[in-house]
Every structure is written in C-alpha cells, then in structure tokens.
Write a protein that holds these residues in place. Structure first.
Motif, PDB file in Angstrom:
ATOM      1  N   SER A 183       0.712  -1.190  -0.119  1.00 18.88           N
ATOM      2  CA  SER A 183      -0.034  -0.092   0.024  1.00 18.88           C
ATOM      3  C   SER A 183       0.778   1.254   0.201  1.00 18.88           C
ATOM      4  O   SER A 183       1.889   1.254   0.276  1.00 18.88           O
ATOM      5  N   ASN A 184       0.036   2.352  -0.142  1.00 17.60           N
ATOM      6  CA  ASN A 184       1.035   3.609  -0.425  1.00 17.60           C
ATOM      7  C   ASN A 184       1.371   4.214   1.010  1.00 17.60           C
ATOM      8  O   ASN A 184       1.957   5.127   1.323  1.00 17.60           O
ATOM      9  N   MET A 185       0.801   3.494   1.958  1.00 14.14           N
ATOM     10  CA  MET A 185       1.314   3.917   3.454  1.00 14.14           C
ATOM     11  C   MET A 185       2.204   3.171   4.228  1.00 14.14           C
ATOM     12  O   MET A 185       2.401   3.092   5.074  1.00 14.14           O
ATOM     13  N   GLY A 186       2.722   2.074   3.406  1.00 16.20           N
ATOM     14  CA  GLY A 186       3.895   1.362   3.636  1.00 16.20           C
ATOM     15  C   GLY A 186       3.468   0.122   4.456  1.00 16.20           C
ATOM     16  O   GLY A 186       4.434  -0.259   5.301  1.00 16.20           O
ATOM     17  N   ALA A 187       2.315  -0.367   4.142  1.00 20.94           N
ATOM     18  CA  ALA A 187       1.820  -1.687   4.772  1.00 20.94           C
ATOM     19  C   ALA A 187       2.074  -2.649   3.679  1.00 20.94           C
ATOM     20  O   ALA A 187       1.620  -2.507   2.543  1.00 20.94           O
ATOM     21  N   ALA A 188       2.530  -3.843   4.152  1.00 22.13           N
ATOM     22  CA  ALA A 188       2.512  -5.111   3.036  1.00 22.13           C
ATOM     23  C   ALA A 188       1.327  -6.173   3.745  1.00 22.13           C
ATOM     24  O   ALA A 188       1.325  -6.402   4.901  1.00 22.13           O
TER      25      ALA A 188
ATOM     26  N   ARG B 260      15.107   0.322  -0.355  1.00 17.29           N
ATOM     27  CA  ARG B 260      15.175  -1.071  -0.481  1.00 17.29           C
ATOM     28  C   ARG B 260      14.901  -2.214   0.448  1.00 17.29           C
ATOM     29  O   ARG B 260      15.154  -1.535   1.577  1.00 17.29           O
ATOM     30  N   PHE B 261      13.990  -2.866   0.320  1.00 20.66           N
ATOM     31  CA  PHE B 261      13.877  -4.084   1.473  1.00 20.66           C
ATOM     32  C   PHE B 261      13.774  -5.376   0.994  1.00 20.66           C
ATOM     33  O   PHE B 261      13.498  -5.568  -0.259  1.00 20.66           O
ATOM     34  N   ALA B 262      13.992  -6.300   2.069  1.00 22.84           N
ATOM     35  CA  ALA B 262      13.763  -7.924   1.477  1.00 22.84           C
ATOM     36  C   ALA B 262      12.590  -8.320   1.568  1.00 22.84           C
ATOM     37  O   ALA B 262      11.826  -8.031   2.389  1.00 22.84           O
ATOM     38  N   LEU B 263      12.117  -9.158   0.565  1.00 27.55           N
ATOM     39  CA  LEU B 263      10.858  -9.778   0.378  1.00 27.55           C
ATOM     40  C   LEU B 263      10.646 -10.689   1.474  1.00 27.55           C
ATOM     41  O   LEU B 263       9.438 -11.234   1.910  1.00 27.55           O
ATOM     42  N   GLU B 264      11.708 -11.314   2.125  1.00 28.48           N
ATOM     43  CA  GLU B 264      11.559 -12.329   2.899  1.00 28.48           C
ATOM     44  C   GLU B 264      10.617 -12.106   4.082  1.00 28.48           C
ATOM     45  O   GLU B 264       9.909 -13.276   4.627  1.00 28.48           O
ATOM     46  N   GLY B 265      10.657 -11.161   4.576  1.00 29.06           N
ATOM     47  CA  GLY B 265       9.771 -10.705   5.807  1.00 29.06           C
ATOM     48  C   GLY B 265       8.308 -10.660   5.384  1.00 29.06           C
ATOM     49  O   GLY B 265       7.217 -10.364   6.344  1.00 29.06           O
ATOM     50  N   HIS B 266       7.960 -10.955   4.065  1.00 32.49           N
ATOM     51  CA  HIS B 266       6.533 -10.477   3.721  1.00 32.49           C
ATOM     52  C   HIS B 266       6.060 -11.669   2.877  1.00 32.49           C
ATOM     53  O   HIS B 266       5.272 -11.324   1.667  1.00 32.49           O
ATOM     54  N   THR B 267       6.095 -12.715   3.200  1.00 27.08           N
ATOM     55  CA  THR B 267       5.771 -14.030   2.379  1.00 27.08           C
ATOM     56  C   THR B 267       4.687 -14.901   3.197  1.00 27.08           C
ATOM     57  O   THR B 267       4.300 -15.487   2.712  1.00 27.08           O
ATOM     58  N   GLU B 268       4.665 -14.581   4.608  1.00 27.76           N
ATOM     59  CA  GLU B 268       3.859 -15.367   5.396  1.00 27.76           C
ATOM     60  C   GLU B 268       2.342 -14.749   5.326  1.00 27.76           C
ATOM     61  O   GLU B 268       2.524 -13.456   5.401  1.00 27.76           O
TER      62      GLU B 268
ATOM     63  N   THR C 112      -1.857 -10.586   9.399  1.00 29.33           N
ATOM     64  CA  THR C 112      -3.284 -10.374   9.813  1.00 29.33           C
ATOM     65  C   THR C 112      -4.106  -9.179   8.937  1.00 29.33           C
ATOM     66  O   THR C 112      -3.439  -8.758   7.865  1.00 29.33           O
ATOM     67  N   ARG C 113      -5.191  -8.883   9.295  1.00 27.74           N
ATOM     68  CA  ARG C 113      -5.817  -7.790   8.583  1.00 27.74           C
ATOM     69  C   ARG C 113      -4.983  -6.113   8.488  1.00 27.74           C
ATOM     70  O   ARG C 113      -5.458  -5.573   7.682  1.00 27.74           O
ATOM     71  N   SER C 114      -4.335  -6.276   9.661  1.00 25.44           N
ATOM     72  CA  SER C 114      -3.782  -4.867   9.626  1.00 25.44           C
ATOM     73  C   SER C 114      -2.509  -4.819   8.887  1.00 25.44           C
ATOM     74  O   SER C 114      -1.634  -3.787   8.737  1.00 25.44           O
ATOM     75  N   GLY C 115      -1.927  -6.146   8.209  1.00 27.70           N
ATOM     76  CA  GLY C 115      -0.674  -6.346   7.423  1.00 27.70           C
ATOM     77  C   GLY C 115       0.906  -6.140   8.272  1.00 27.70           C
ATOM     78  O   GLY C 115       0.639  -5.975   9.575  1.00 27.70           O
ATOM     79  N   ARG C 116       1.680  -6.011   7.606  1.00 30.32           N
ATOM     80  CA  ARG C 116       2.972  -5.605   8.173  1.00 30.32           C
ATOM     81  C   ARG C 116       3.696  -4.350   7.565  1.00 30.32           C
ATOM     82  O   ARG C 116       3.398  -4.144   6.398  1.00 30.32           O
ATOM     83  N   ARG C 117       4.478  -3.835   8.613  1.00 29.86           N
ATOM     84  CA  ARG C 117       5.030  -2.632   7.983  1.00 29.86           C
ATOM     85  C   ARG C 117       6.267  -2.773   7.052  1.00 29.86           C
ATOM     86  O   ARG C 117       6.960  -3.502   7.794  1.00 29.86           O
ATOM     87  N   TYR C 118       6.449  -1.943   6.100  1.00 30.94           N
ATOM     88  CA  TYR C 118       7.730  -2.260   5.384  1.00 30.94           C
ATOM     89  C   TYR C 118       8.482  -0.960   5.130  1.00 30.94           C
ATOM     90  O   TYR C 118       9.571  -0.626   4.800  1.00 30.94           O
TER      91      TYR C 118
ATOM     92  N   GLY D 237      11.562   2.294   7.452  1.00 32.67           N
ATOM     93  CA  GLY D 237      12.061   3.496   7.613  1.00 32.67           C
ATOM     94  C   GLY D 237      11.539   4.378   6.358  1.00 32.67           C
ATOM     95  O   GLY D 237      10.594   3.848   5.560  1.00 32.67           O
ATOM     96  N   LYS D 238      12.026   5.772   6.271  1.00 24.48           N
ATOM     97  CA  LYS D 238      11.603   6.514   5.274  1.00 24.48           C
ATOM     98  C   LYS D 238      12.532   6.502   4.033  1.00 24.48           C
ATOM     99  O   LYS D 238      11.950   7.046   3.169  1.00 24.48           O
ATOM    100  N   GLY D 239      13.810   5.941   4.055  1.00 23.88           N
ATOM    101  CA  GLY D 239      14.646   5.764   2.802  1.00 23.88           C
ATOM    102  C   GLY D 239      15.426   7.057   2.754  1.00 23.88           C
ATOM    103  O   GLY D 239      15.821   7.783   3.870  1.00 23.88           O
ATOM    104  N   VAL D 240      15.964   6.823   1.659  1.00 27.88           N
ATOM    105  CA  VAL D 240      17.220   8.184   1.233  1.00 27.88           C
ATOM    106  C   VAL D 240      16.668   8.837  -0.013  1.00 27.88           C
ATOM    107  O   VAL D 240      15.642   8.357  -0.709  1.00 27.88           O
ATOM    108  N   MET D 241      17.109  10.101  -0.214  1.00 21.18           N
ATOM    109  CA  MET D 241      16.957  11.108  -1.475  1.00 21.18           C
ATOM    110  C   MET D 241      17.183  10.272  -2.554  1.00 21.18           C
ATOM    111  O   MET D 241      18.499  10.159  -2.737  1.00 21.18           O
TER     112      MET D 241
END
Length: 800
Positions: free
Chosen positions: A594-599, A656-664, A667-673, A718-722
């Motif tokens: 999502s655009n709010m940073g949730a997977a 950039r972030f790893a896909l590994e933490g977002h494969t299982e 919940t309905r609230s998702g996980r933050r990436y 996190g917010k990331g870099v420019m």
C-alpha cells in the motif's frame, strides 16, 4: 483476612475517622462547615471521600454477599436462600408435591433476598437445568430452558421442588449445626451457611463476577470427590498430585473430551487458575447407500447447540468446507447432530476443520476463587485456592458440623433421659403419686408436693402432670424402662465419639462413603489429550489444488477468476482499469503493497471468487483513510521471486527492503515495510536486482537514472534516502527498475503540450542519486503516464 480485603476495610475506617475528627460524623441539626449542606439532618463530607467510601462498601457487598460462593457449602447467597426457603418455608422436599415457582420466588424475595424476582428465578432455573449443573439441586416441572438457549417459561407456569441430592445439603439444618443471622429487615433468621454433606462447590461448580475479581469453578464427578476426601482424611499430607489419582479433572454435564494433559491439569489445580480445553465428541455411522456420516454426540460445556448448528450450516452454505454437504440436528434428550459428508471425504479432516472454526472446541477458564471463613462468622474473605485447600476447608467444615450434630443429639438425649428418670421415680409409687395429685388444689400445688416428695425438678414434674393415664399401664412402664436403657447406651456412645477426634473423622468418612454409594454415576467427560494419530488441522487440506488468477484494479477492486486470457476483457466498473493480474495456485500466497507502507499477505484462495466487479480490497484488510494498493506480487513457488524490492515516494525518497519478511500470511492490519513522512506516500513497489538501474520521473518531467544499489537497504521500516530532489509543487509520478542494457522497458508518458516521450534507463545518462535530474520537456508537465498491465503467467508445466 487477605490483603485486598484488609485494605478495603482500612479505607472505610479512615474515612469514618476523618468525618468524626472534622465534626461531621455525628450529631443532628448542627451547622455545616462554611454554611454548606442541605438541611438539619445533613452531614458535610468531602465528595471524593464519600464516593470512595460508598464504592468500597458496594464492592465489599458484591464480593461477600452476591457474586462469590462460600467454600463450605459451595453456594452463593441467592442459591442458599432458595434452598433454605424451599426447605424451611415450603417443605418442598423431593417427595412433596410440586409448587408454582412464582410462589417460591415470592417467598425468597419477600423474606430473604430483596434483589428482584428475575435474579431469583434465573438462579432457580439454573439449579434445575441438567445441562448447567452436574447434579441439579432443584427438580423442575415444566419448561426450564434447553441446550439450544431457549429461555425458561415464566415463573407462573413452571413448578418446582427440591431434588433428592439437595436434601443432603439441608438435612442437618435443625440440629444447631450452623449459625444463623437476621434477614435483611431483621424480622426472620437465615443460615450463614447450610450444613452440606456433599462438596457442592466442586461438585456443581459456579461462575460469578464481583468487583475486581471473579470466579469460574468447573463441575466435578461426585464419586471422585468423595474418594479424594476420604484419602485426605486418612493422609493430611496428601498433595494435589496424590488427590488427582482420584479426581481426574472436571466432569461437565454436557460431556465432551478434555484435551489437557495430566501435567496441565495438575498445574491448574495447584495454582487455582488456568484454561481447560474441551471439545465435543463424535461417532461414525455407515450409510445404507455407502459411505459414512458423522454424528456429534456431545458438545462443550456452556455452548449453545442451536448456534453451533447454525455456524456449521453457514460453512455448508458458504462452501468453506467442500467436504461437508449438510447438517441436521436430530437431538432429543441426547445430543445428535448429523453431518453428511462426501463419500470419499475423511471424517477426521472434517472434524479437524470444525474444531478449529466452530465452538465445537472451546476453552473453560478456571478460577478457583471463593469465600473462606474469617474471625467474623458472618463475613467470608475472597481467596483463590488450590484443589487441596478447597477439599480441606470442606472437611474441616464437616468435622465442625458433625461435632455440633452429636452435641445437639447428646443434649436432646440428656433432656429425654432426665424426663424418663422422673417417670422412673414415680412408677415405683404410682398410688401415692395419684393420691397426692387428687389431694392437691391445682396443678401448681400438685407440682410442689410431687417435687418435695420425690425430689423432682420442674421439667420432670411438668412431664408427669401432662402424662396421659394409659401411660400408667404395666406395659407402658416397661416401654419407658426400655427406652431409658437405650437412651443411656446412646449417650455413652456419643460421649465416646465426642471425646475422640478419630471417631468423629470416622463418622465423616463413613458419611462420605454413603454419599458416594447413593449418588455415584458414570463420568460424562472423557479425560485425555488428542492422540498422536489424530489429524491436525491444516487449512491447505481444504483448498483445492488448482490454479487461479487475481485481478487488481487501479480503483482498488479485487477478485479471483479461474483464468485470464485477455485482461482488457475482464468486467470492470466504469472508468476503472486493470492494474495487475497475479497468477498462482489457490494454496499459494500473494502480497499487496500500500501507499502507506504496509504489506498485506493472503492466500489466493482467500480472495473472493467473482465473475462481476469483485470486492473492494478494503473488505479483506484493515485500511487507513486514503490507503490504496500501489504494488502486488505473486508468491507462487513456480515463479521466480525477487530477493529485494524497491519503493519510491512522491517526495523523491527511495528504499530497498527484503521480500523475505513479507511472504507469510499476515493479519488484517498487515506488516509495515516503510514509514512515510507527513504528506508523503509511496507511489509504487517493484522487484529490484543488485545491478539494476533505477529511473525516476516527476510531474514537471524531471528525470533521473541512478544505480539501484545506491538506495540504502533497510532492515526495518524506514523513510529511505533521497533519490531525486523534488522542487516545491512537483512530485514523483513514476519510476522503473531494470537491469543495465535492457532497452525494451521504459516509462511512457504524454505531456500537457501533447508530446509523447519515453524514459529508457538503458539509453539515459546514469548519474548519482540525490540530484535534481534533467528536464525532458521544458516548461511542460506530465499529462498521463501510460502504464501497461503487469501480468506474469504461470509456467505451462506445473511443478509438484
């Protein structure tokens, strides 16, 4: 007294002392401080202190006089008053005629329990329900509710009397075995506790919510309780482990199977709290036309049977359990819920699903809290006890009751012997006695002369003067002499018992053996956890092994279809367009960003199938306001999955972030990436390789191409870099990640001036991240980005 009870009492005492010290605690008609108050009888007091004192009084009242049972007779005040009123005021023993429940309730409310007829009748009804109490104390006649949750008929229609076992609670009441106290208005007396011969607290259990505490005691098997009590009499040092050789665990009236291990049950009984897992039981029946059907024969305690059947029916109607075809409730007095399943279906697999998704398996929260005796015989203190303590309190109570019973019987015997000895004295001189009575001037004169002549007291003389003439017959004299001998022998026996505690304990033990012999029955709840061969619940076992496609639109609609040949032909709402088509097995997972940073991760099977528009994606997940999906990925094992992903925000930040933490599955609230700054949002998420190039385009046609590995990889949100500096009023509208040298992928867009441009990372100058980029069209802006539909089909050969 427990600490919390002591604190309540001290607080009440302190408040009263403050009022007395300020002169506001006593006196009538005095002037109030500062002229406040309201009348001659008013007493000035700080509002906070007065509210605190009154709340503490309320809490004490609820704890000690309403919600918690006494450890000795195992009854709450309303239950005790119902039984006492039925026994004392209505004589409704088990062999009496039924009386209207309304009549009993009226008596209890008017004389003992002024808290409303509904509360009293509800308690009476529960005491008559064989599915609520393991051993019902009230014998109800009429509609007293059902296992389906049906309410009892009005009290004017039903009738009641005491059940046989209730007599064991009250039989010794008239032998001065327990103390009495005035009722609520001081016109009558009621027992503080009743002299229960059975361990009612554990036998039937109870539940209640007080102020700051609660109780939830499960019912047990009476025969097992009696055996454990006998053991505790013989061995005071017996542990909970020793007692559990007899008490196997709770025995619920509705049967079922307890899944806890012996170790878990022992921990519950040692600590006085814990959870008992209980499930319904079932049998298999062969069908005439082949195959089998499942018959549920018991359900967990407190579960509403009709709600359970409705829940199973919902599963059939919604086809969430394809192996289950139909459900029928064929129950009479016994539970019989018939489940019709497919011929080739595994019954164990079906039951594993039902245990997981219906109330057919529940937990019972054990809390062994009750009132224990204190120095004040009329007030008990709440305390959480272990199994041994509860049994020991009951035995100590029985020892006290039996002792008082023998003392009362001894007193009655001595009174009778005293009178019989008076008869014995005058029987040797009957003619003289008659002559004295005939010569006297009245009863009082005769009494004085008889007392002087035969050395009798007033009680003996009064009995003699009230004696009927036929008692002077020779045979009647022999009867008196025989009775006197028997009474003297009984006195000698009782005195011997009262002098020896072992004999009193022997009496308690023999009475427990009598109780067991009279009321012992078969255990209803089976003890023992699930066997090693039992089928474990697995959601994948109920998912068909077939492929499907998930269609996600730009307006946030999602649906599952069997196949997609041409995404442009799928049914959409007006003005909407397909954003992504994901392919995968029904058992595979997919992830939405999502655009709010949730997977959000879910199964293909959990996306509702539809031939229409589908459902809003917010229906599947818990979205914030203005949250929408900006990226999606199939996690099917047959497709190559990227190790890393890249996200870019409209303010030009990248991460950039790893896909590994977002494969299982999430919940309905998702996980933050990722974390987004105020007013910022993520415009997309794409797979990225270590050597990929990252191209970014802004609304004012500024473009920048840099190496993707210059964007920091984050281990957590996190917010990331420019990536590109965005001027005020500008924003990033699109980005693309491709391997270097690849020239067939580019960002296609049309400007406000009508120019159609292309940003190809392979042909564009590569610079470092963080710059302003280059304008692709001066004094122009992006009108529309032409985004192709993302669709990666599955390989033709499906892997095992």
């Amino acid at each position: 007294m427990p600490e919390h009870m002591s604190m309540l009492a001290q607080a009440d005492s302190k408040t009263r002392k403050k009022q007395d010290a300020s002169g506001n605690g006593g006196g009538r008609g005095g002037a109030t401080a500062g002229g406040s108050g309201g009348g001659g009888d008013s007493i000035a007091a700080p509002l906070a202190e007065e509210a605190r004192r009154r709340y503490l009084n309320y809490a004490l009242s609820v704890i000690t006089s309403r919600a918690l049972p006494d450890v000795r007779d195992g009854l709450k005040p309303v239950q005790r008053r119902i039984l006492y009123g039925m026994y004392h005021d209505h004589r409704l023993t088990q062999d009496a005629k039924y009386q209207k429940s309304a009549k009993v309730v009226g008596t209890i409310m008017g004389q003992y329990h002024p808290h409303g007829d509904t509360a009293i009748y509800d308690a009476l009804v529960r005491m008559a329900q064989d599915f609520s109490l393991r051993y019902p104390l009230v014998d109800g006649h009429g509609n007293f509710g059902s296992l389906d949750g049906d309410a009892a008929a009005a009290m004017r229609y039903t009738e009641c009397r005491m059940a046989g076992i209730a007599n064991e609670l009250l039989a010794e009441l008239g032998k001065k075995t327990v103390g009495f106290r005035p009722n609520y208005d001081g016109t009558l007396f009621e027992p503080i506790v009743i002299p229960a011969r059975v361990p009612q607290l554990l036998m039937n259990g109870t539940t209640g919510i007080a102020v700051g505490m609660a109780t939830n005691i499960p019912p047990h098997h009476l025969g097992e309780l009696c055996d454990a009590l006998v053991m505790l009499i013989q061995d005071k040092e017996a542990s909970v482990r020793d007692l559990m050789k007899f008490i196997k665990g709770p025995d619920f009236p509705t049967g079922g199977q307890i899944l806890n291990s012996k170790q878990e049950l022992r921990e519950i009984y040692e600590s006085g709290q814990g959870s008992v897992r209980i499930r319904g039981e079932y049998d298999l029946e062969d069908m005439k036309r082949g195959g089998q059907q499942i018959v549920i024969t018991s359900i967990p305690y407190t579960v509403n049977k009709s709600n359970l059947v409705a829940k199973i029916g919902d599963l059939v109607r919604e086809r969430k359990l394809p192996l289950l075809l139909d459900v029928r409730d064929e129950s009479t007095k016994e539970v019989r819920i018939v489940l019709e399943i497919k011929k080739d279906a595994s019954p164990e697999l079906v039951m594993a699903y039902l245990y997981k998704h219906t109330p057919l398996q529940t937990t019972f929260g054990v809390n062994l809290t009750c009132l224990v005796p204190t120095e004040n015989p009329e007030v008990g203190a709440p305390q959480r006890l272990d199994l041994k303590s509860i049994l020991q309190y009951f035995l100590d109570f029985r020892f006290e009751v039996v002792t008082k019973r023998f003392q009362h019987e001894l007193g009655e015997l001595l009174k009778r012997v005293h009178i019989l000895e008076g008869f014995e004295k005058v029987y040797d001189a009957l003619d003289e006695m008659i002559k004295i009575i005939r010569a006297s001037e009245g009863k009082q004169d005769a009494a004085k002369k008889l007392m002087a002549r035969f050395k009798l007291d007033e009680i003996q003389v009064d009995a003699i003067l009230e004696m009927k003439l036929y008692k002077l017959a020779r045979l009647e004299i022999l009867v008196v002499e025989k009775e006197l001998g028997e009474k003297r022998a009984e006195i000698k026996r009782i005195e011997g018992i009262l002098k020896d505690k072992k004999k009193i304990w022997g009496t308690v033990k023999s009475e427990l053996d009598e109780i067991k012999a009279a009321y012992n029955d078969k255990r209803r709840t089976r003890i023992g956890g699930a066997g090693s061969e039992e089928v474990e619940f697995s959601e994948e076992a109920f998912i068909a092994d077939e492929d499907a496609h998930v269609v996600l639109t730009r307006d946030g609609w999602i649906k599952r279809v069997r196949e997609v040949k041409d995404p442009s032909t799928t049914r959409l709402r007006e003005g909407d367009a397909v954003m992504t088509v994901l392919a995968g097995s029904l058992k595979a997972n997919l992830v939405l960003f999502s655009n709010m940073g949730a997977a959000y991760v879910t199964r293909f099977n959990d996306v509702p199938a539809s031939t229409g528009y589908g459902d809003p994606v917010q229906k599947l997940f818990k979205f914030d306001d203005n949250e929408r999906i900006v990226g999606a990925l199939s996690l099917d094992g047959r497709l190559s999955k990227p190790e890393k992903l890249v996200a870019v925000t409209k303010d030009g930040l990248g991460l950039r972030f790893a896909l590994e933490g977002h494969t299982e599955v999430s919940t309905r609230s998702g996980r933050r990436y990722a974390k987004t700054g105020e007013g910022d949002e993520i415009i997309g998420v794409q797979p990225v390789g270590e050597k990929d190039l990252l191209a970014v385009l802004t609304d004012k046609t500024s473009a920048l191409v840099c190496k993707a590995n210059e964007v920091n990889e984050l281990q957590g949100p996190g917010k990331g870099v420019m990536v590109i500096k965005v001027e005020d009023g500008d924003r990033v509208v699109e980005f693309l990640s491709v391997p270097p040298g690849q020239k067939d992928k580019s960002i296609e867009f049309e400007t406000q001036k009508g120019r159609k441009l292309s940003l190809n990372p392979g042909k564009y100058e590569v610079t470092g991240r963080g710059g302003k980029g280059h304008e692709m069209s001066r004094k122009d802006a992006v009108k529309e980005v032409i985004r192709p539909v993302t669709f990666i089909p599955l390989p033709e050969q499906k892997k095992d």
